[in-house]
Scaffold this motif. Structure first.
Motif, PDB file in Angstrom:
ATOM      1  N   VAL A   1       0.849  -1.198   0.000  1.00 45.40           N
ATOM      2  CA  VAL A   1       0.000   0.000   0.000  1.00 45.40           C
ATOM      3  C   VAL A   1       0.884   1.247   0.000  1.00 45.40           C
ATOM      4  O   VAL A   1       0.631   2.201  -0.742  1.00 45.40           O
ATOM      5  N   ALA A   2       1.938   1.248   0.803  1.00 46.40           N
ATOM      6  CA  ALA A   2       2.863   2.384   0.835  1.00 46.40           C
ATOM      7  C   ALA A   2       3.514   2.578  -0.535  1.00 46.40           C
ATOM      8  O   ALA A   2       3.653   3.712  -1.013  1.00 46.40           O
ATOM      9  N   ALA A   3       3.881   1.475  -1.186  1.00 45.10           N
ATOM     10  CA  ALA A   3       4.471   1.556  -2.525  1.00 45.10           C
ATOM     11  C   ALA A   3       3.466   2.107  -3.531  1.00 45.10           C
ATOM     12  O   ALA A   3       3.831   2.874  -4.428  1.00 45.10           O
ATOM     13  N   VAL A   4       2.188   1.753  -3.378  1.00 45.94           N
ATOM     14  CA  VAL A   4       1.136   2.279  -4.256  1.00 45.94           C
ATOM     15  C   VAL A   4       1.072   3.791  -4.141  1.00 45.94           C
ATOM     16  O   VAL A   4       1.027   4.510  -5.141  1.00 45.94           O
ATOM     17  N   TYR A   5       1.070   4.311  -2.910  1.00 47.70           N
ATOM     18  CA  TYR A   5       1.028   5.763  -2.717  1.00 47.70           C
ATOM     19  C   TYR A   5       2.242   6.434  -3.349  1.00 47.70           C
ATOM     20  O   TYR A   5       2.130   7.501  -3.956  1.00 47.70           O
ATOM     21  N   GLN A   6       3.415   5.816  -3.220  1.00 47.22           N
ATOM     22  CA  GLN A   6       4.611   6.371  -3.853  1.00 47.22           C
ATOM     23  C   GLN A   6       4.473   6.364  -5.368  1.00 47.22           C
ATOM     24  O   GLN A   6       4.846   7.325  -6.038  1.00 47.22           O
ATOM     25  N   ASP A   7       3.928   5.271  -5.920  1.00 43.64           N
ATOM     26  CA  ASP A   7       3.736   5.175  -7.371  1.00 43.64           C
ATOM     27  C   ASP A   7       2.761   6.230  -7.876  1.00 43.64           C
ATOM     28  O   ASP A   7       2.943   6.800  -8.949  1.00 43.64           O
ATOM     29  N   VAL A   8       1.703   6.489  -7.108  1.00 44.39           N
ATOM     30  CA  VAL A   8       0.729   7.512  -7.492  1.00 44.39           C
ATOM     31  C   VAL A   8       1.413   8.881  -7.544  1.00 44.39           C
ATOM     32  O   VAL A   8       1.260   9.634  -8.517  1.00 44.39           O
ATOM     33  N   GLU A   9       2.179   9.203  -6.511  1.00 46.30           N
ATOM     34  CA  GLU A   9       2.882  10.487  -6.476  1.00 46.30           C
ATOM     35  C   GLU A   9       3.911  10.583  -7.598  1.00 46.30           C
ATOM     36  O   GLU A   9       4.004  11.607  -8.278  1.00 46.30           O
ATOM     37  N   HIS A  10       4.660   9.521  -7.793  1.00 50.85           N
ATOM     38  CA  HIS A  10       5.691   9.516  -8.826  1.00 50.85           C
ATOM     39  C   HIS A  10       5.063   9.652 -10.209  1.00 50.85           C
ATOM     40  O   HIS A  10       5.540  10.422 -11.048  1.00 50.85           O
ATOM     41  N   GLY A  11       3.991   8.913 -10.452  1.00 53.97           N
ATOM     42  CA  GLY A  11       3.301   9.009 -11.738  1.00 53.97           C
ATOM     43  C   GLY A  11       2.791  10.408 -12.000  1.00 53.97           C
ATOM     44  O   GLY A  11       2.865  10.911 -13.120  1.00 53.97           O
ATOM     45  N   GLY A  12       2.271  11.043 -10.963  1.00 57.17           N
ATOM     46  CA  GLY A  12       1.790  12.416 -11.113  1.00 57.17           C
ATOM     47  C   GLY A  12       2.895  13.373 -11.523  1.00 57.17           C
ATOM     48  O   GLY A  12       2.694  14.247 -12.373  1.00 57.17           O
TER      49      GLY A  12
END
Length: 95
Positions: free
Chosen positions: A45-56
């Protein structure tokens, strides 16, 4: 430019090219279905949040999704008994 940035550019260019081919084809050649990743533990879940921020930051839309949303997107693929969240990229995949 790092590998993630380069891969994002390649993915975006690929989707754009497939869209153009689809628009020009008499029969559908490309269905944009997105990309869904599931999370079964807090680390993921923490990695998902990082991926969302990074993708943005890279201009690639990525959304964190709740289990109920993930089930709607891919009911045959999401194990509701294990999943606790997920990541959805609406423009990330095709078939």
């Amino acid at each position: 430019m790092g590998a993630a940035e380069e891969l994002t550019v390649v993915a975006k260019c690929s989707v754009a090219m497939y869209r153009e081919l689809w628009a020009a084809a008499e029969a559908s050649a490309f269905w944009q279905v997105g990309c869904l990743e599931g999370a079964a533990n807090q680390d993921r879940v923490a990695a998902v949040y990082q991926d969302v921020e990074h993708g943005g930051r890279l201009g690639s839309e990525a959304l964190d999704v709740a289990v109920a949303e993930a089930v709607v997107l891919a009911p045959a693929l999401v194990g509701v008994e294990r999943a606790i969240g997920g990541l959805y990229r609406p423009f990330g995949g095709g078939r």
